[in-house]
Design an enzyme around this catalytic site. Structure first.
Site, mmCIF file in Angstrom:
data_model
loop_
_atom_site.group_PDB
_atom_site.id
_atom_site.type_symbol
_atom_site.label_atom_id
_atom_site.label_comp_id
_atom_site.label_asym_id
_atom_site.label_seq_id
_atom_site.Cartn_x
_atom_site.Cartn_y
_atom_site.Cartn_z
ATOM 1 C CE LYS A 10 0.941 1.317 4.422
ATOM 2 N NZ LYS A 10 1.585 2.521 4.867
ATOM 3 C CG ASP A 136 -0.797 -0.375 8.258
ATOM 4 O OD1 ASP A 136 -1.656 0.475 8.548
ATOM 5 O OD2 ASP A 136 0.336 -0.089 7.835
HETATM 6 C C1 LIG Z 1 2.707 4.156 9.770
HETATM 7 C C2 LIG Z 1 1.777 3.149 9.183
HETATM 8 C C3 LIG Z 1 0.838 3.856 8.217
HETATM 9 O O1 LIG Z 1 0.134 2.971 7.418
HETATM 10 O O2 LIG Z 1 2.377 2.158 8.390
HETATM 11 P P1 LIG Z 1 3.861 1.652 8.018
HETATM 12 O O3 LIG Z 1 4.803 2.767 7.891
HETATM 13 O O4 LIG Z 1 4.246 0.717 9.140
HETATM 14 O O5 LIG Z 1 3.680 0.926 6.717
HETATM 15 C C4 LIG Z 1 0.910 2.460 10.257
HETATM 16 O O6 LIG Z 1 0.267 3.416 11.082
HETATM 17 C C5 LIG Z 1 1.662 1.483 11.122
HETATM 18 O O7 LIG Z 1 0.922 0.314 11.207
HETATM 19 P P2 LIG Z 1 1.585 -1.111 11.660
HETATM 20 O O8 LIG Z 1 2.929 -1.254 11.032
HETATM 21 O O9 LIG Z 1 0.565 -2.164 11.400
HETATM 22 O O10 LIG Z 1 1.772 -0.839 13.188
HETATM 23 P P3 LIG Z 1 1.678 -1.820 14.470
HETATM 24 O O11 LIG Z 1 2.453 -3.066 14.176
HETATM 25 O O12 LIG Z 1 0.257 -1.962 14.905
HETATM 26 O O13 LIG Z 1 2.439 -0.926 15.542
HETATM 27 C C6 LIG Z 1 3.824 -0.778 15.561
HETATM 28 C C7 LIG Z 1 4.148 0.376 16.519
HETATM 29 O O14 LIG Z 1 3.844 1.628 15.888
HETATM 30 C C8 LIG Z 1 3.270 2.546 16.802
HETATM 31 N N1 LIG Z 1 1.914 2.925 16.347
HETATM 32 C C9 LIG Z 1 1.288 2.221 15.366
HETATM 33 C C10 LIG Z 1 0.034 2.588 14.923
HETATM 34 C C11 LIG Z 1 -0.569 3.718 15.545
HETATM 35 N N2 LIG Z 1 -1.782 4.132 15.163
HETATM 36 N N3 LIG Z 1 0.071 4.399 16.507
HETATM 37 C C12 LIG Z 1 1.309 4.037 16.920
HETATM 38 O O15 LIG Z 1 1.887 4.670 17.797
HETATM 39 C C13 LIG Z 1 3.269 1.848 18.148
HETATM 40 O O16 LIG Z 1 4.462 2.225 18.804
HETATM 41 C C14 LIG Z 1 3.328 0.374 17.793
HETATM 42 O O17 LIG Z 1 3.942 -0.388 18.782
#
Ligand SMILES: C[C@@](CO)(OP(=O)(O)O)[C@H](O)COP(=O)(O)OP(=O)(O)OC[C@H]1O[C@@H](n2ccc(N)nc2=O)[C@H](O)[C@@H]1O
Ligand SMILES: Nc1ncnc2c1ncn2[C@@H]1O[C@H](COP(=O)(O)OP(=O)(O)O)[C@@H](O)[C@H]1O
Length: 284
Positions: A10, A136
Protein backbone atom coordinates in the site's frame (compact mmCIF):
# COMPACT_ATOMS: atom_id res chain seq x y z
CA UNK A 1 -4.50 -29.08 -1.99
CA UNK A 2 -2.32 -26.04 -2.77
CA UNK A 3 -3.52 -22.49 -3.24
CA UNK A 4 -2.10 -19.02 -3.79
CA UNK A 5 -2.69 -15.49 -2.53
CA UNK A 6 -1.32 -12.17 -3.72
CA UNK A 7 -0.27 -9.69 -1.02
CA UNK A 8 -0.07 -6.17 -2.51
CA UNK A 9 1.77 -3.24 -0.92
CA UNK A 10 0.00 0.00 0.00
CA UNK A 11 0.90 3.65 -0.18
CA UNK A 12 -0.47 6.42 2.01
CA UNK A 13 -2.14 9.25 0.12
CA UNK A 14 -2.64 11.02 3.46
CA UNK A 15 -1.51 10.30 7.02
CA UNK A 16 -2.67 12.46 9.91
CA UNK A 17 -2.00 11.94 13.60
CA UNK A 18 -4.70 13.36 15.84
CA UNK A 19 -3.54 12.42 19.32
CA UNK A 20 -1.71 9.99 21.55
CA UNK A 21 -3.71 7.31 23.30
CA UNK A 22 -3.27 5.73 26.72
CA UNK A 23 -2.50 2.32 25.16
CA UNK A 24 0.70 3.65 23.53
CA UNK A 25 -0.82 3.93 20.04
CA UNK A 26 -1.68 7.13 18.20
CA UNK A 27 -5.13 8.11 17.01
CA UNK A 28 -4.72 8.50 13.27
CA UNK A 29 -6.67 9.27 10.10
CA UNK A 30 -5.22 8.16 6.79
CA UNK A 31 -6.14 7.25 3.24
CA UNK A 32 -4.38 4.23 1.81
CA UNK A 33 -4.50 2.54 -1.57
CA UNK A 34 -3.02 -0.73 -2.83
CA UNK A 35 -0.43 -0.83 -5.60
CA UNK A 36 0.72 -3.47 -8.06
CA UNK A 37 3.87 -4.42 -6.15
CA UNK A 38 3.12 -7.66 -4.38
CA UNK A 39 4.42 -10.60 -2.40
CA UNK A 40 3.06 -14.01 -3.41
CA UNK A 41 2.22 -16.71 -0.90
CA UNK A 42 1.34 -20.39 -1.43
CA UNK A 43 -0.38 -22.65 1.10
CA UNK A 44 -0.19 -26.43 0.94
CA UNK A 45 -1.73 -29.04 3.22
CA UNK A 46 0.84 -31.39 4.74
CA UNK A 47 0.75 -34.41 7.05
CA UNK A 48 0.98 -33.68 10.76
CA UNK A 49 0.20 -30.54 12.70
CA UNK A 50 3.07 -28.17 11.97
CA UNK A 51 3.36 -24.76 10.34
CA UNK A 52 6.37 -24.79 8.01
CA UNK A 53 7.35 -21.44 6.50
CA UNK A 54 9.89 -21.04 3.72
CA UNK A 55 10.80 -17.86 1.88
CA UNK A 56 13.11 -16.34 -0.70
CA UNK A 57 13.82 -13.47 1.71
CA UNK A 58 17.22 -13.21 3.30
CA UNK A 59 15.89 -10.50 5.63
CA UNK A 60 12.70 -11.67 7.34
CA UNK A 61 12.99 -14.74 9.58
CA UNK A 62 10.97 -17.89 8.82
CA UNK A 63 9.92 -18.44 12.41
CA UNK A 64 7.37 -17.04 14.89
CA UNK A 65 8.69 -13.51 14.28
CA UNK A 66 7.33 -13.58 10.73
CA UNK A 67 3.83 -12.08 10.49
CA UNK A 68 2.88 -14.95 8.14
CA UNK A 69 3.78 -17.49 10.81
CA UNK A 70 2.04 -15.41 13.51
CA UNK A 71 -1.16 -15.22 11.45
CA UNK A 72 -1.14 -18.96 10.71
CA UNK A 73 -0.61 -19.72 14.39
CA UNK A 74 -3.40 -17.35 15.40
CA UNK A 75 -6.01 -18.78 13.03
CA UNK A 76 -4.94 -22.36 13.84
CA UNK A 77 -5.32 -21.91 17.58
CA UNK A 78 -8.56 -19.85 17.39
CA UNK A 79 -10.31 -22.53 15.37
CA UNK A 80 -8.57 -25.61 16.86
CA UNK A 81 -7.19 -26.72 13.50
CA UNK A 82 -5.40 -30.05 13.87
CA UNK A 83 -3.71 -29.91 10.44
CA UNK A 84 -0.33 -29.07 9.03
CA UNK A 85 0.50 -26.41 6.43
CA UNK A 86 3.53 -25.56 4.33
CA UNK A 87 3.69 -21.90 3.37
CA UNK A 88 6.04 -20.38 0.81
CA UNK A 89 6.51 -16.60 0.89
CA UNK A 90 7.89 -14.94 -2.23
CA UNK A 91 9.01 -11.57 -0.89
CA UNK A 92 9.06 -8.75 -3.44
CA UNK A 93 7.97 -5.78 -1.30
CA UNK A 94 10.89 -4.02 0.44
CA UNK A 95 10.94 -4.68 4.20
CA UNK A 96 10.38 -1.96 6.83
CA UNK A 97 9.74 0.50 4.03
CA UNK A 98 6.36 2.08 4.90
CA UNK A 99 4.58 -0.13 2.36
CA UNK A 100 2.91 -2.55 4.83
CA UNK A 101 4.53 -5.61 3.26
CA UNK A 102 4.42 -7.59 6.49
CA UNK A 103 0.82 -6.57 7.20
CA UNK A 104 -0.22 -7.53 3.68
CA UNK A 105 1.46 -10.93 4.07
CA UNK A 106 -0.44 -11.39 7.34
CA UNK A 107 -3.75 -10.49 5.67
CA UNK A 108 -3.05 -12.82 2.72
CA UNK A 109 -2.28 -15.63 5.17
CA UNK A 110 -5.61 -15.14 6.93
CA UNK A 111 -7.42 -15.14 3.57
CA UNK A 112 -5.46 -18.15 2.29
CA UNK A 113 -5.94 -20.32 5.35
CA UNK A 114 -9.63 -19.39 5.53
CA UNK A 115 -9.89 -20.93 2.05
CA UNK A 116 -7.53 -23.88 2.61
CA UNK A 117 -9.25 -24.99 5.80
CA UNK A 118 -12.75 -24.00 4.57
CA UNK A 119 -13.47 -21.95 7.69
CA UNK A 120 -16.12 -19.76 6.04
CA UNK A 121 -14.95 -16.61 7.83
CA UNK A 122 -16.39 -13.32 6.56
CA UNK A 123 -14.25 -10.35 5.57
CA UNK A 124 -15.27 -8.69 8.84
CA UNK A 125 -14.14 -11.70 10.88
CA UNK A 126 -10.82 -11.80 9.02
CA UNK A 127 -10.34 -8.08 9.72
CA UNK A 128 -10.99 -8.64 13.43
CA UNK A 129 -8.39 -11.43 13.49
CA UNK A 130 -6.01 -9.12 11.60
CA UNK A 131 -6.32 -6.46 14.29
CA UNK A 132 -4.59 -8.83 16.69
CA UNK A 133 -1.56 -8.94 14.37
CA UNK A 134 -1.11 -5.24 13.54
CA UNK A 135 -2.90 -1.93 12.93
CA UNK A 136 -2.49 -2.07 9.12
CA UNK A 137 -3.70 -5.68 8.72
CA UNK A 138 -7.50 -5.00 8.58
CA UNK A 139 -6.93 -2.62 5.64
CA UNK A 140 -4.77 -5.22 3.92
CA UNK A 141 -7.55 -7.82 4.30
CA UNK A 142 -9.81 -5.73 2.04
CA UNK A 143 -7.31 -3.66 0.02
CA UNK A 144 -8.44 -1.14 -2.58
CA UNK A 145 -8.77 2.46 -1.41
CA UNK A 146 -9.95 3.25 2.11
CA UNK A 147 -10.00 5.71 4.98
CA UNK A 148 -8.46 4.20 8.12
CA UNK A 149 -9.11 5.67 11.57
CA UNK A 150 -8.61 4.65 15.20
CA UNK A 151 -5.09 3.23 15.41
CA UNK A 152 -5.54 2.39 11.71
CA UNK A 153 -7.81 -0.63 12.15
CA UNK A 154 -11.19 1.03 11.48
CA UNK A 155 -11.76 0.84 7.74
CA UNK A 156 -14.18 2.74 5.54
CA UNK A 157 -13.94 1.82 1.85
CA UNK A 158 -13.95 4.71 -0.61
CA UNK A 159 -14.21 4.92 -4.39
CA UNK A 160 -11.29 3.38 -6.30
CA UNK A 161 -8.56 5.82 -7.27
CA UNK A 162 -8.32 6.77 -10.95
CA UNK A 163 -5.77 4.84 -13.00
CA UNK A 164 -2.19 5.99 -12.56
CA UNK A 165 1.42 5.10 -11.96
CA UNK A 166 3.54 5.14 -8.83
CA UNK A 167 7.32 5.40 -8.98
CA UNK A 168 8.79 4.27 -5.67
CA UNK A 169 12.34 4.84 -4.50
CA UNK A 170 13.78 3.21 -1.39
CA UNK A 171 17.16 3.90 0.11
CA UNK A 172 18.98 0.95 1.70
CA UNK A 173 17.74 1.70 5.23
CA UNK A 174 14.86 0.18 7.21
CA UNK A 175 12.72 2.47 9.35
CA UNK A 176 11.04 1.26 12.53
CA UNK A 177 7.42 2.43 12.71
CA UNK A 178 7.46 2.71 16.52
CA UNK A 179 10.65 4.81 16.49
CA UNK A 180 8.98 7.32 14.15
CA UNK A 181 5.71 7.49 16.12
CA UNK A 182 7.70 7.91 19.35
CA UNK A 183 9.75 10.78 17.91
CA UNK A 184 6.65 12.64 16.68
CA UNK A 185 5.84 15.81 18.61
CA UNK A 186 2.16 16.54 18.14
CA UNK A 187 2.47 20.28 18.84
CA UNK A 188 5.11 20.59 16.13
CA UNK A 189 2.83 19.40 13.30
CA UNK A 190 2.70 22.44 11.00
CA UNK A 191 0.00 21.37 8.58
CA UNK A 192 -2.55 18.57 8.82
CA UNK A 193 -3.65 16.72 5.67
CA UNK A 194 -6.95 17.77 4.13
CA UNK A 195 -8.47 14.32 4.40
CA UNK A 196 -12.04 15.24 3.43
CA UNK A 197 -10.81 17.11 0.35
CA UNK A 198 -8.69 14.11 -0.66
CA UNK A 199 -11.75 11.84 -0.42
CA UNK A 200 -13.65 14.30 -2.63
CA UNK A 201 -10.80 14.43 -5.16
CA UNK A 202 -10.82 10.61 -5.33
CA UNK A 203 -14.60 10.53 -5.71
CA UNK A 204 -14.33 13.14 -8.49
CA UNK A 205 -11.49 11.09 -10.06
CA UNK A 206 -9.53 14.37 -10.07
CA UNK A 207 -5.95 13.12 -10.41
CA UNK A 208 -4.39 16.56 -10.47
CA UNK A 209 -6.14 17.56 -7.23
CA UNK A 210 -5.08 14.27 -5.63
CA UNK A 211 -1.43 15.01 -6.33
CA UNK A 212 -1.82 18.48 -4.75
CA UNK A 213 -3.37 17.05 -1.57
CA UNK A 214 -0.82 14.31 -0.83
CA UNK A 215 0.27 14.82 2.79
CA UNK A 216 1.90 12.83 5.61
CA UNK A 217 2.68 14.27 9.06
CA UNK A 218 5.33 11.59 9.70
CA UNK A 219 7.43 12.91 6.80
CA UNK A 220 9.24 15.57 8.83
CA UNK A 221 10.00 13.13 11.65
CA UNK A 222 11.62 10.62 9.29
CA UNK A 223 13.35 13.43 7.37
CA UNK A 224 14.99 14.74 10.54
CA UNK A 225 16.15 11.29 11.68
CA UNK A 226 17.27 10.30 8.16
CA UNK A 227 18.36 13.43 6.21
CA UNK A 228 19.18 11.21 3.22
CA UNK A 229 15.44 10.50 2.82
CA UNK A 230 14.76 14.24 2.69
CA UNK A 231 17.47 14.54 0.05
CA UNK A 232 15.81 11.81 -2.01
CA UNK A 233 12.43 13.54 -1.60
CA UNK A 234 13.91 16.80 -2.90
CA UNK A 235 15.44 15.06 -5.92
CA UNK A 236 12.11 13.42 -6.71
CA UNK A 237 10.33 16.77 -6.47
CA UNK A 238 12.80 18.16 -8.99
CA UNK A 239 12.04 15.34 -11.43
CA UNK A 240 8.32 15.17 -10.82
CA UNK A 241 7.13 18.58 -9.61
CA UNK A 242 3.98 17.94 -7.61
CA UNK A 243 2.76 14.56 -6.41
CA UNK A 244 5.66 13.34 -4.28
CA UNK A 245 5.21 11.86 -0.80
CA UNK A 246 6.80 9.55 1.73
CA UNK A 247 4.63 6.50 2.41
CA UNK A 248 3.73 5.56 6.01
CA UNK A 249 6.66 5.90 8.39
CA UNK A 250 9.06 5.68 5.43
CA UNK A 251 11.66 5.54 4.10
CA UNK A 252 10.01 4.84 0.70
CA UNK A 253 9.25 8.02 -1.24
CA UNK A 254 6.92 7.88 -4.23
CA UNK A 255 5.81 10.03 -7.14
CA UNK A 256 2.27 9.76 -8.47
CA UNK A 257 1.70 10.37 -12.19
CA UNK A 258 -1.03 9.60 -14.69
CA UNK A 259 1.00 9.65 -17.91
CA UNK A 260 3.14 6.69 -18.93
CA UNK A 261 5.74 8.92 -20.61
CA UNK A 262 6.26 10.87 -17.35
CA UNK A 263 6.43 7.61 -15.44
CA UNK A 264 9.22 6.38 -17.70
CA UNK A 265 11.14 9.65 -17.46
CA UNK A 266 11.02 9.77 -13.65
CA UNK A 267 11.85 6.06 -13.35
CA UNK A 268 14.93 6.39 -15.58
CA UNK A 269 16.12 9.57 -13.86
CA UNK A 270 15.84 7.98 -10.40
CA UNK A 271 17.65 4.80 -11.34
CA UNK A 272 20.74 6.95 -11.84
CA UNK A 273 21.28 7.41 -8.11
CA UNK A 274 18.94 5.10 -6.21
CA UNK A 275 19.39 1.32 -6.46
CA UNK A 276 15.89 0.31 -5.49
CA UNK A 277 13.31 1.90 -7.78
CA UNK A 278 9.95 0.45 -8.85
CA UNK A 279 7.35 1.73 -11.29
CA UNK A 280 3.96 0.09 -10.84
CA UNK A 281 0.29 0.80 -11.39
CA UNK A 282 -2.21 1.87 -8.77
CA UNK A 283 -4.57 -1.07 -8.21
CA UNK A 284 -8.23 -0.26 -8.86
C1 LIG B 1 2.71 4.16 9.77
C2 LIG B 1 1.78 3.15 9.18
C3 LIG B 1 0.84 3.86 8.22
O1 LIG B 1 0.13 2.97 7.42
O2 LIG B 1 2.38 2.16 8.39
P1 LIG B 1 3.86 1.65 8.02
O3 LIG B 1 4.80 2.77 7.89
O4 LIG B 1 4.25 0.72 9.14
O5 LIG B 1 3.68 0.93 6.72
C4 LIG B 1 0.91 2.46 10.26
O6 LIG B 1 0.27 3.42 11.08
C5 LIG B 1 1.66 1.48 11.12
O7 LIG B 1 0.92 0.31 11.21
P2 LIG B 1 1.58 -1.11 11.66
O8 LIG B 1 2.93 -1.25 11.03
O9 LIG B 1 0.56 -2.16 11.40
O10 LIG B 1 1.77 -0.84 13.19
P3 LIG B 1 1.68 -1.82 14.47
O11 LIG B 1 2.45 -3.07 14.18
O12 LIG B 1 0.26 -1.96 14.90
O13 LIG B 1 2.44 -0.93 15.54
C6 LIG B 1 3.82 -0.78 15.56
C7 LIG B 1 4.15 0.38 16.52
O14 LIG B 1 3.84 1.63 15.89
C8 LIG B 1 3.27 2.55 16.80
N1 LIG B 1 1.91 2.93 16.35
C9 LIG B 1 1.29 2.22 15.37
C10 LIG B 1 0.03 2.59 14.92
C11 LIG B 1 -0.57 3.72 15.54
N2 LIG B 1 -1.78 4.13 15.16
N3 LIG B 1 0.07 4.40 16.51
C12 LIG B 1 1.31 4.04 16.92
O15 LIG B 1 1.89 4.67 17.80
C13 LIG B 1 3.27 1.85 18.15
O16 LIG B 1 4.46 2.22 18.80
C14 LIG B 1 3.33 0.37 17.79
O17 LIG B 1 3.94 -0.39 18.78
N1 LIG C 1 6.35 -11.27 6.25
C1 LIG C 1 7.00 -10.17 6.62
N2 LIG C 1 7.35 -9.27 5.71
C2 LIG C 1 8.00 -8.12 6.08
N3 LIG C 1 8.35 -7.84 7.33
C3 LIG C 1 8.04 -8.71 8.28
C4 LIG C 1 7.36 -9.91 7.97
N4 LIG C 1 7.18 -10.57 9.12
C5 LIG C 1 7.73 -9.83 10.09
N5 LIG C 1 8.26 -8.70 9.62
C6 LIG C 1 8.90 -7.64 10.41
O1 LIG C 1 7.99 -6.54 10.46
C7 LIG C 1 8.67 -5.28 10.43
C8 LIG C 1 7.90 -4.28 9.54
O2 LIG C 1 7.88 -4.76 8.25
P1 LIG C 1 7.04 -4.17 7.00
O3 LIG C 1 5.61 -4.53 7.11
O4 LIG C 1 7.77 -4.60 5.79
O5 LIG C 1 7.25 -2.60 7.14
P2 LIG C 1 6.31 -1.35 7.33
O6 LIG C 1 5.56 -1.54 8.64
O7 LIG C 1 7.25 -0.19 7.37
O8 LIG C 1 5.40 -1.25 6.17
C9 LIG C 1 10.09 -5.59 9.96
O9 LIG C 1 10.96 -5.23 10.98
C10 LIG C 1 10.15 -7.10 9.71
O10 LIG C 1 11.28 -7.72 10.28
Amino acid sequence: MKLFEKAPAKINLTLDVIGKRDDGYHEIEMIMTTIDLADRISFEEIEGNQIILESNSGIVPNDERNLVYKSAKLIKSKFNIDKGVKIYLEKNIPVAAGLAGGSSDAAATLRGLNRLWKLGLSEKELMELGEEIGSDVPFCVVGGTALATGRGEKIQKITSVPSGWVILAKLPIGVSTSVIYNALKLDEIKEHPKTEQMIKAIEDQDFSMMTKLLSNVLENVTFSLYPQVKQLYKQMKQFSGEGVLMSGSGPTVYALVNMESRKNRIYNALRGFCKEVYAVRLLR
